[in-house]
Structure formats: structure tokens, C-alpha cells
Design an enzyme around this catalytic site. Structure first.
Site, short mmCIF file in Angstrom:
data_model
loop_
_atom_site.label_atom_id
_atom_site.label_comp_id
_atom_site.label_asym_id
_atom_site.label_seq_id
_atom_site.Cartn_x
_atom_site.Cartn_y
_atom_site.Cartn_z
N SER A 194 2.34 2.58 -11.92
CA SER A 194 2.60 1.36 -11.13
C SER A 194 3.74 1.55 -10.27
O SER A 194 4.56 0.74 -9.82
CB SER A 194 2.84 0.23 -12.17
OG SER A 194 1.78 0.08 -13.17
N ARG A 195 4.06 2.73 -9.62
CA ARG A 195 5.34 3.18 -8.70
C ARG A 195 6.47 2.72 -9.13
O ARG A 195 7.43 2.68 -8.66
CB ARG A 195 4.86 2.13 -7.37
CG ARG A 195 3.48 2.49 -6.79
CD ARG A 195 3.34 3.76 -6.28
NE ARG A 195 2.23 4.13 -5.41
CZ ARG A 195 1.22 4.88 -5.78
NH1 ARG A 195 1.22 5.32 -7.00
NH2 ARG A 195 0.16 5.06 -5.06
N LEU A 196 6.58 2.69 -10.57
CA LEU A 196 8.10 2.44 -11.17
C LEU A 196 8.66 4.03 -11.63
O LEU A 196 8.80 4.40 -12.52
CB LEU A 196 7.95 1.63 -12.29
CG LEU A 196 8.18 0.18 -12.14
CD1 LEU A 196 8.01 -0.42 -13.57
CD2 LEU A 196 9.28 -0.14 -11.37
#
Ligand SMILES: Cc1cc2nc3c(=O)[nH]c(=O)nc-3n(C[C@H](O)[C@H](O)[C@H](O)COP(=O)(O)O)c2cc1C
Length: 216
Positions: A194-196
């Protein structure tokens, strides 16, 4: 084309291997070597390829790929033509940034620093490892200069061949040599869900390094 077939529309989730401050070496050069070895053993094509950015006299940026040919506590070395666009830019303004883009591992390493010419002895030693034809190409090519045609370039190679006929050990052209990027910061980036993503940056701090985590 469905969105899954369109490379501009895909949303691939990246890896699940966390990057923890405590699991990295306290020496970023040492850590870089670990990741470079893993990139190599995982089959990354040209794992030592890095994209470097330079600043022109008019403050505009330029990028291109070069191959890392040495890494030590002194920095990251590559070889090129000092009279090329990058060569002239770095001699006038040593500010440089580099990225190793190991996409299939969901990793990148980003470096910021200054570039300095390596010693002539180091450039000679590296040039000596190059195949004869690559050495002749270095003589033939005034890197980054325009030329009328491919035939014109091949003509210059023929001239270099003639010049060094019978010479086993083709010497290094004076305008050709190495730069070493002395890093001010080295960031290790690992793709997460999730792009973290995880980002750990080492900043030069006196004789050692300080470490900080950056938001993705
Ligand atoms: C995979 C790859 C590796 C390259 N390695 C080098 C290199 O080590 N040295 C170099 O001068 N150019 C290398 N090049 C060519 C450069 O990307 C670039 O075209 C050339 O150096 C001229 O750049 P400039 O006009 O910005 O100076 C490489 C290109 C690729 C795609």
C-alpha cells in the site's frame, strides 16, 4: 486494453520484507555491498548499473546510466570520458546524485554526494582491464560530441586501430578516467504494501553516520 494490460494503470503491491534500523549494518557502505551481492545473486541484470544525475552550468539537470566499478569507504567509482557532458559538468560542479534501481527486488539505493577524479594510477589500472576493442573505442569516441554518421564513427575506430597497430597494451587516453562519488547520504529503500515503503537514510556525521527514517 484492460487496465491490467496497461503498464500505466497497474498498481502492483511491493514486497513484505521490512527494513528495520536494527537489521542494517551501522556502516552504509557495508550494507550497500550486502544489497549489491543480493541483487547479483537474485539475477538482477547489471546490478552495478546506477543512474547518475549532474547539474549543468545553467542549473539544468542531466541523467544517464553508468556502471559502478569499485566501492569502498572512499566512495563509489565509475569510469567515463572527462570531456563528455557528465565529465565537464562534474569537473565544474561536483554535486551528484545516483540511484541503483533494483525494481524486481523492490529495492533502490539512493546516493547524494560529490564526485572527484580518481588518481591517474587507478584510471590506468582500470583501463588496463578493458578488452582491447573497448580501449580503442575510448580513443575513437569523443563522448557526447555530435558526429555525422555511424560510418564516421567507424572511420575513427579504424584510425585508432591503425594508430595502435602492433601495440599490445593500448594506453588510456588522457581525457578518459574515473570519478569517485564521495557520499554525503545513502538511502536504503524497500517497497512495502500500500505504498507504505521503508526508507532508512544514513547522513554523514563527522567521521561516522547518523541514521533517520523517512516517510515513504
Ligand atoms: C547499462 C549502461 C551502462 C553504461 N555504463 C557507462 C559507463 O560506465 N560509463 C560511461 O561513460 N557511459 C556509460 N553508459 C552510457 C551512458 O549512459 C551515457 O550515454 C554516456 O556516458 C554519455 O553521457 P553524457 O553525454 O551525459 O556524458 C552506460 C549506459 C548503459 C545503458
Amino acid at each position: 486494453m484492460s487496465s491490467a494490460d496497461d503498464p500505466l494503470s497497474r498498481h502492483t503491491d511491493y514486497g513484505q520484507i521490512p527494513l528495520e534500523e536494527g537489521s542494517l549494518s551501522s556502516d552504509p557502505i557495508e550494507q550497500f555491498r550486502v544489497w549489491l551481492d543480493e541483487a547479483d545473486s537474485e539475477g538482477i541484470y547489471e546490478p552495478n548499473a546506477m543512474v547518475i544525475a549532474t547539474v549543468e552550468a545553467d542549473q539544468t539537470p542531466r541523467v544517464r546510466t553508468v556502471l559502478l566499478r569499485g566501492v569502498s569507504e572512499g566512495g563509489f567509482a565509475f569510469y567515463t570520458d572527462y570531456t563528455s557532458q557528465k565529465g565537464r559538468a562534474l569537473i565544474a560542479n561536483p554535486a551528484v546524485a545516483a540511484v541503483f534501481p533494483w525494481y524486481t527486488l523492490h529495492r533502490q539505493v539512493k546516493i547524494r554526494g560529490t564526485a572527484h577524479k580518481v588518481s591517474e594510477a587507478e584510471s590506468d589500472a582500470y583501463f588496463g582491464t578493458r578488452p582491447r576493442d573497448s580501449r580503442l573505442s575510448a580513443w575513437a569516441s569523443d563522448q557526447s560530441q555530435p558526429i555525422d554518421s555511424r560510418a564516421g564513427l567507424e572511420q575513427k575506430v579504424s584510425e585508432a586501430e591503425k594508430r595502435f597497430e602492433g601495440v599490445d597494451d593500448v594506453p588510456r587516453p588522457e581525457r578518459w578516467g574515473g570519478f569517485v562519488i564521495v557520499p554525503d547520504s545513502i538511502e536504503f529503500w524497500a517497497g512495502r504494501r500500500s505504498r507504505l515503503h521503508d526508507r532508512i537514510r544514513f547522513n554523514r556525521d563527522g567521521d561516522g553516520w547518523s541514521v533517520e527514517r523517512l516517510q515513504p
